[in-house]
Design a protein around this motif. Structure first.
Motif, mmCIF file in Angstrom:
data_model
loop_
_atom_site.group_PDB
_atom_site.id
_atom_site.type_symbol
_atom_site.label_atom_id
_atom_site.label_comp_id
_atom_site.label_asym_id
_atom_site.label_seq_id
_atom_site.Cartn_x
_atom_site.Cartn_y
_atom_site.Cartn_z
ATOM 1 N N TYR B 33 0.833 -1.207 0.000
ATOM 2 C CA TYR B 33 0.000 0.000 0.000
ATOM 3 C C TYR B 33 0.867 1.256 0.000
ATOM 4 O O TYR B 33 1.981 1.248 0.493
ATOM 5 C CB TYR B 33 -0.855 0.060 1.281
ATOM 6 N N TYR B 35 0.230 5.209 1.491
ATOM 7 C CA TYR B 35 -0.607 6.121 2.240
ATOM 8 C C TYR B 35 0.026 7.506 2.224
ATOM 9 O O TYR B 35 1.245 7.641 2.143
ATOM 10 C CB TYR B 35 -0.721 5.697 3.716
ATOM 11 N N GLN B 37 0.137 11.006 4.596
ATOM 12 C CA GLN B 37 -0.213 11.619 5.872
ATOM 13 C C GLN B 37 0.049 13.111 5.768
ATOM 14 O O GLN B 37 1.191 13.540 5.585
ATOM 15 C CB GLN B 37 0.597 11.018 7.024
ATOM 16 N N PHE B 42 -3.426 13.317 9.334
ATOM 17 C CA PHE B 42 -4.493 12.472 8.827
ATOM 18 C C PHE B 42 -3.927 11.522 7.783
ATOM 19 O O PHE B 42 -3.331 11.950 6.797
ATOM 20 C CB PHE B 42 -5.594 13.349 8.236
ATOM 21 N N LEU B 43 -4.116 10.225 8.006
ATOM 22 C CA LEU B 43 -3.536 9.197 7.150
ATOM 23 C C LEU B 43 -4.582 8.687 6.169
ATOM 24 O O LEU B 43 -5.648 8.233 6.579
ATOM 25 C CB LEU B 43 -3.035 8.058 8.027
ATOM 26 N N ILE B 45 -5.351 6.345 2.528
ATOM 27 C CA ILE B 45 -4.825 5.378 1.570
ATOM 28 C C ILE B 45 -4.861 5.972 0.161
ATOM 29 O O ILE B 45 -5.775 6.719 -0.199
ATOM 30 C CB ILE B 45 -5.608 4.051 1.617
ATOM 31 N N ILE B 56 -6.569 -1.224 -5.315
ATOM 32 C CA ILE B 56 -7.190 -0.037 -4.738
ATOM 33 C C ILE B 56 -6.547 1.180 -5.380
ATOM 34 O O ILE B 56 -5.328 1.298 -5.414
ATOM 35 C CB ILE B 56 -7.008 0.049 -3.206
ATOM 36 N N GLU B 58 -7.458 5.073 -5.041
ATOM 37 C CA GLU B 58 -8.329 6.123 -4.539
ATOM 38 C C GLU B 58 -8.286 7.339 -5.460
ATOM 39 O O GLU B 58 -7.554 7.352 -6.439
ATOM 40 C CB GLU B 58 -7.914 6.511 -3.118
ATOM 41 N N PHE B 90 3.724 6.969 3.379
ATOM 42 C CA PHE B 90 4.032 5.700 4.025
ATOM 43 C C PHE B 90 3.704 4.540 3.097
ATOM 44 O O PHE B 90 2.655 4.508 2.465
ATOM 45 C CB PHE B 90 3.221 5.515 5.310
#
Lengths: 113, 119
Positions: B33, B35, B37, B42-43, B45, B56, B58, B90
């Motif tokens: 994955y 991510y 932040q 606020f983390l 994806i 996935i 987004e 991340f």
């Protein structure tokens, strides 16, 4: 989309005292993950709770999942300086997107002497 | 041994540049994955790959393109960097674990993060 609300946003606790962090979801919680983050570092996995409600403990940390309330709590007993950091809850949003965790905004914990 | 590693740890660059962040995991996990932040911690994806396949994606600008040469690596390439791209990125990996009852669990292991600053 899944909304996760963490409370409090931050807290200061004296060493040796207990603390509790809450994570409330606006939708069904299929899986709830607790992570800890120290400044400048990645997230460290703490615990995972599954739908149906359960409670897990590791050392001085206990996490519970209340399915009816769609809420999880993280409780630290007799806090120590090593417990300082940011605690994040992450939720699995369901069968269409397993593993697609949505995270709360985090709770900053400061432990004072 | 580091389970999930990222390079570089810090990245400072100017607007308009193209940059890449690399991620490697030695846990044998099938899923990786990315991510983001933001400054408010606020983390969120961005992408997920399972066995080199995108699963996935987004709502992320097209300037962000993940690439997975094999299941142990997931890189993130960013074109035409903008000020709003400044954040900590991340990488994470997980393996599906048969959970209690009908639901699987995905214990995700995170890398140390890459702090990207766009000036």
């Amino acid at each position: 989309s899944q909304e996760l609300e963490q409370s409090p946003q931050s807290l200061i606790v004296q060493e040796g005292k207990n603390l509790t962090i809450n994570c409330t979801s606006s939708k069904t919680l299929y899986g709830l993950y607790w992570y800890k983050q120290k400044y400048g570092e990645g997230l460290i996995f703490l615990m995972m709770l599954q739908k149906g409600g359960e409670e897990k403990s590791h050392e001085k940390i206990t996490a519970k999942l209340d399915e009816k309330k769609q809420q999880s709590s993280l409780h630290i007993t007799a806090s120590q300086p090593s417990h300082a950091g940011i605690y994040l809850c992450g939720a699995d949003i369901g069968p269409d997107s397993w593993g697609k965790l949505q995270f709360g905004a985090g709770t900053q914990v400061v432990v004072t002497p | 041994d580091t389970a999930v590693s990222q390079t570089p740890k810090y990245l400072v660059t100017q607007m308009g540049n193209d940059k890449s962040i690399k991620c490697e995991q030695n846990l044998g996990h099938d899923t990786m994955y990315w991510y983001k932040q933001d400054s408010k911690k606020f983390l969120k994806i961005m992408f997920s790959y399972n066995n080199k396949e995108l699963i996935i994606n987004e709502t992320v600008p097209n300037r962000f393109s993940p690439k997975s040469p094999d299941k142990a690596h997931l890189n993130l390439h960013i074109n035409s960097l903008e000020l709003g791209d400044s954040a900590v990125y991340f990488c994470a990996s997980s393996q599906e674990i048969a959970g209690q009852g009908a639901y699987p669990s995905y214990e995700q292991y995170f890398g140390p993060g890459t702090r990207l600053t766009v000036t």
